[in-house]
Design a protein around this motif. Structure first.
Motif, PDB file in Angstrom:
ATOM      1  N   LEU A  61       0.822  -1.215   0.000  1.00  0.00           N
ATOM      2  CA  LEU A  61       0.000   0.000   0.000  1.00  0.00           C
ATOM      3  C   LEU A  61       0.855   1.264   0.000  1.00  0.00           C
ATOM      4  CD1 LEU A  61      -3.029  -0.790   2.375  1.00  0.00           C
ATOM      5  CD2 LEU A  61      -2.913  -0.895  -0.113  1.00  0.00           C
ATOM      6  N   ILE A  62       2.009   1.204   0.646  1.00  0.00           N
ATOM      7  CA  ILE A  62       2.931   2.349   0.601  1.00  0.00           C
ATOM      8  C   ILE A  62       3.366   2.604  -0.842  1.00  0.00           C
ATOM      9  CG2 ILE A  62       5.229   3.163   1.277  1.00  0.00           C
ATOM     10  CD1 ILE A  62       4.782   1.644   3.953  1.00  0.00           C
ATOM     11  N   ALA A  63       3.685   1.533  -1.556  1.00  0.00           N
ATOM     12  CA  ALA A  63       4.066   1.659  -2.972  1.00  0.00           C
ATOM     13  C   ALA A  63       2.887   2.160  -3.807  1.00  0.00           C
ATOM     14  CB  ALA A  63       4.556   0.311  -3.501  1.00  0.00           C
ATOM     15  N   LEU A  64       1.690   1.653  -3.506  1.00  0.00           N
ATOM     16  CA  LEU A  64       0.490   2.050  -4.246  1.00  0.00           C
ATOM     17  C   LEU A  64       0.167   3.525  -3.996  1.00  0.00           C
ATOM     18  CD1 LEU A  64      -1.475   0.441  -6.077  1.00  0.00           C
ATOM     19  CD2 LEU A  64      -2.994   0.262  -4.110  1.00  0.00           C
ATOM     20  N   SER A  65       0.430   3.982  -2.786  1.00  0.00           N
ATOM     21  CA  SER A  65       0.200   5.375  -2.444  1.00  0.00           C
ATOM     22  C   SER A  65       1.047   6.298  -3.315  1.00  0.00           C
ATOM     23  CB  SER A  65       0.532   5.597  -0.964  1.00  0.00           C
ATOM     24  OG  SER A  65       0.588   6.971  -0.649  1.00  0.00           O
TER      25      SER A  65
END
Length: 400
Positions: A73-77
């Protein structure tokens, strides 16, 4: 169809902040299935819906799956330009409350601690973490913690106390004010109750009560109560004669809210309404339980089913009950647990601490028997907590 749905939901979502939720929610579930295309598609749909108020949620716990979700999710953010927010999924207050919580889950689900299929948390990390713990856990994404504070500051709700907000009662159009209608009902009722020749003291008592009701702002309250009681009586639904301090009101008697003559029995109005002690009137009404729902349904139709709701009632883990519940969860013999529960004195709202003080035999057993000591200590940690919820039989809220 999707565009129409989005447009409708957009209207509803104004002022709402949305987070992706835990590992069992849509975006995180897609991540765990390694379906990043689905995760992106879903995240963008919600971003389009909520705009800047949509956040990808990362959580602080030691689950391997959560660590994977957080990383993705950090990467997706960064890829989708959707802000990330750090949260703490808490089910109990302190880390050491983990076992207590497991026992409570068994009580609520009817399981034993020895059951392999019982609901359980695989880690003791679902407690309320300190700011320092959260800072350490999310040291690599400080912006996630900044967004936690940002959301908290946006969520401000103000409750106005001391200002009673009653539903509006629609009076017939020929009456200029609600008070005029209440006065007319009371006068008609007085004639019905006392006949044509009404003593001066009764008339003066009614005028005084009406003035207090008006001054205190409870005209609509009386009209609302009169209306649903009148409905019940017109439809032959048995209604009680009235009880409590409301029986001291001659206006209540004239409106046939109560059936006790306060003059005959020298009942005092000020115990019911007192201008020097402002509080809501409390008119206790008893309806036949077999047809009570008809009255509730009528109120729903009159004020709107979205404005009428029955209240919740909580069953709590009381002294004797918690011993039996926890004893079952711990798989102790029923007869043994029952004998312990029976040592608790039959006193209203008694606690286990109070029971140990009152019953020397119970206290001695607690001090000398390790198994009993462990059982009671666990019970004391859970005592007073909600065991279950249900719908109150007759408590109804009518709002604007």
């Amino acid at each position: 169809m999707t565009k129409k749905l989005t447009a409708v939901v957009m209207i509803i979502c104004i002022g709402i902040t949305a987070l992706t939720g835990c590992g069992k929610k849509t975006v995180s579930k897609a991540v765990l299935k390694n379906d990043m295309e689905k995760a992106e598609e879903t995240a963008l749909w919600f971003k389009n819906l909520f705009g800047e108020d949509y956040y990808l949620e990362i959580q602080a716990n030691s689950l391997r799956e959560q660590a994977l979700v957080n990383q993705k999710l950090i990467a997706l953010s960064q890829k989708l330009n959707i802000p990330i927010v750090a949260t703490n999924d808490a089910h109990y207050l302190k880390k050491e409350d983990y076992y207590n919580h497991e026992v409570l889950l068994c009580v609520q689900t009817g399981k034993r601690m020895t059951d392999s299929d019982r609901m359980s948390f695989s880690t003791n990390d679902f407690y309320i973490k300190s700011p320092e713990e959260m800072e350490e856990y999310f040291a690599n994404v400080p912006q996630a913690l900044e967004n936690t504070v940002k959301i908290a500051e946006k969520c401000n709700v103000e409750f106005e106390f001391g200002n009673t907000i009653l539903p509006n009662y629609d009076v017939p159009p020929e009456f200029e004010t609600h008070y005029d209608y209440l006065r007319k009902l009371s006068k008609d009722g007085m004639q019905k109750r006392y006949g044509d020749s009404i003593p001066k003291e009764i008339q003066e008592r009614e005028e005084y009560e009406l003035s207090v009701i008006k001054t205190m702002g409870y005209v609509d309250y009386f009209l609302i109560v009169w209306d649903y009681i009148n409905y019940a009586k017109r439809h032959d639904i048995p209604v009680g004669p009235g009880r409590g301090s409301a029986a001291g009101s001659i206006v209540s008697y004239c409106l046939e809210i109560t059936d006790l003559d306060p003059i005959k029995y020298s009942l005092i109005f000020e115990r019911f309404l007192n201008p020097e002690r402002v509080s809501m009137p409390d008119i206790d009404v008893d309806f036949c339980f077999e047809r009570r729902q008809e009255v509730i349904d009528y109120v729903g139709r009159k004020y709107g089913n979205d404005k009428v709701v029955q209240i919740v009632t909580f069953g709590t883990l009381a002294a004797k009950g918690v011993i039996r519940d926890v004893g079952r969860v711990m798989d102790l013999p029923y007869a043994f647990v029952d004998s312990i529960a029976k040592m608790v004195p039959n006193e209203l709202n008694i606690t286990l601490s109070r029971a140990l003080e009152m019953n020397p035999e119970f206290r001695k057993l607690y001090q000398e028997d390790e198994q009993v000591h462990h059982l009671i200590d666990m019970c004391k940690r859970l005592e007073g907590l909600p065991r279950h919820t249900s719908m109150h039989a007759a408590g109804v809220v009518i709002c604007q």
